[in-house]
Design an enzyme around this catalytic site. Structure first.
Site, short mmCIF file in Angstrom:
data_model
loop_
_atom_site.label_atom_id
_atom_site.label_comp_id
_atom_site.label_asym_id
_atom_site.label_seq_id
_atom_site.Cartn_x
_atom_site.Cartn_y
_atom_site.Cartn_z
N TYR A 94 0.85 -1.20 0.00
CA TYR A 94 0.00 0.00 0.00
C TYR A 94 0.88 1.24 0.00
CZ TYR A 94 -4.35 2.53 1.14
OH TYR A 94 -5.46 3.34 1.12
N TYR A 139 -5.69 5.58 -7.09
CA TYR A 139 -5.93 5.39 -5.67
C TYR A 139 -7.38 4.94 -5.50
CZ TYR A 139 -6.65 6.50 -0.72
OH TYR A 139 -6.96 6.44 0.61
#
Length: 390
Positions: A291, A341
């Site tokens: 991430y 994102y």
């Protein structure tokens, strides 16, 4: 036992953009339809849905729009991007225990054209729960954006271990290099150099613009069913060898500054559980999706997950280890810095493609892929495998 019982059988996504031109509900429905088509199932096969507490599209609305007749299971996970892999964990547990047969995890938002997470949000400090109470202590002092909170952690990491802005930049360079060859990525065809990273404007010291992920519109959906059933469907299954959540001592949301541990120990909790469940080690992971909402946390994750020792991540990545051809290529889709994102869900989809052998930046001989969810918050992770658990 959870390990090996369930698999991701289908993946689907909308295009990724800065302005989708349609509602978040419509985005989610489109992504679910694409995921079901990918594995050859229909809405009538679905009896479970799971998503983030932050998602604006309720399970019953998604079910109505898709024509799903009945739901036997629905679940939501807290803590923003930390929920990503946990949605799959919830689905896998439901499938493994017989609570549901086919569960779809989805996440859809207009995070660029609508509510922008990267800006100061009064709602974050006024939400009616203890997360809002915690934020109310920090927002008045200027810690009102994700970048501001991460900058605090990044500066301490630099002080403790001698890491530099160039070390953070190498993560951005790797991600953008991978995005440049991914037609689905927002930054397709637009790699960057380390010099360009260093020249990009400062957002909040020590974070440059190119240390920060995008704000994107789009949706991603994942179809989870039993590993046995998945093997009979249209795509090679990505077997869920391990799925874990983790919260550390004295945990806050993005502001866990007062504990002795300079790292992100909640990811250490996740890592230890992933290795326990899967019976694998870091050396047996061929590629990872870490991430990457902000570059410093990628370095800290490498350490917490056991790929290198504490403070050793700058040296670990210095020779191109995280790029294609390196010993641990990461974020081969371009990550949230380069592709989009979507709160980490697009990273899970890329992990599935790596297991299938269909990534545009395919790593050779992939057997096991590690995926992580949001950092700085209570978080989650997965190990997806070609052949399942040992």
């Amino acid at each position: 036992m959870l390990s090996g019982a369930a698999a991701i059988a289908g993946i689907g996504a909308t295009e990724f953009s800065k302005e989708s031109g349609r509602s978040e509900l419509q985005l989610s429905v489109e992504a679910v339809q694409a995921a079901l088509a990918d594995c050859g199932l229909s809405p009538s096969d679905v009896d479970g849905l799971t998503t983030f507490t932050m998602d604006t599209s309720s399970e019953i609305a998604v079910a109505r729009e898709l024509g799903i007749p009945e739901l036997r299971f629905f679940s939501r996970i807290n803590f923003g991007g930390g929920a990503a892999c946990a949605t799959v964990q919830q689905a896998a547990m439901a499938v493994a225990t017989g609570v549901a047969d086919v569960v779809v995890a989805y996440r859809g938002f207009n995070e660029r054209s609508g509510a922008r997470f990267g800006q100061v949000s009064v709602a974050a400090a006024t939400q009616v729960n203890t997360n809002g109470l915690d934020n109310a202590w920090t927002y008045p002092f200027g810690l009102g954006t994700p970048a501001a909170t991460v900058a605090m952690q990044a500066r301490r990491y630099m002080h403790e271990y001698g890491a530099t802005s160039e070390d953070f930049g190498r993560v951005a360079v790797a991600d953008r290099r991978h995005a440049a060859s991914n037609p689905a990525a927002f930054f397709y065809g637009r790699p960057i150099t380390l010099a360009e990273h260093q020249a990009s404007r400062m957002i909040t010291d020590p974070l440059h613009l190119l240390d920060c992920c995008q704000e994107s519109d789009g949706a991603v959906a994942l179809v989870i069913t039993s590993a046995e059933r998945a093997r009979d469907l249209a795509q090679p299954p990505a077997v869920i060898a391990a799925a874990a959540q983790g919260s550390g001592r004295d945990q806050y949301v993005m502001t866990s500054y007062y504990r002795d541990d300079v790292g992100i120990p909640e990811m250490g909790v996740v890592g230890r559980e992933l290795w326990r469940q899967s019976r694998l080690s870091p050396a047996e992971i061929q590629t990872a999706v870490l991430y990457d909402h902000f570059t410093p946390y990628v370095l800290m994750q490498l350490e917490e997950l056991g790929f290198c020792g504490r403070g050793e991540a700058p040296g670990f990545i210095a020779d191109g280890a995280i790029e294609l051809g390196g010993r641990l290529p990461i974020n081969t889709h371009g990550g949230q810095l380069g592709e989009a994102y979507i709160h980490g869900m697009n990273g899970i989809a890329e992990a599935v493609r790596q297991v299938r052998g269909s990534s545009v930046n395919q790593v050779d001989a992939v057997e096991n892929v590690l995926v992580t969810a949001g950092t700085g918050v209570p978080t989650s992770g997965l190990v997806l495998s070609r052949n399942g658990a040992r």
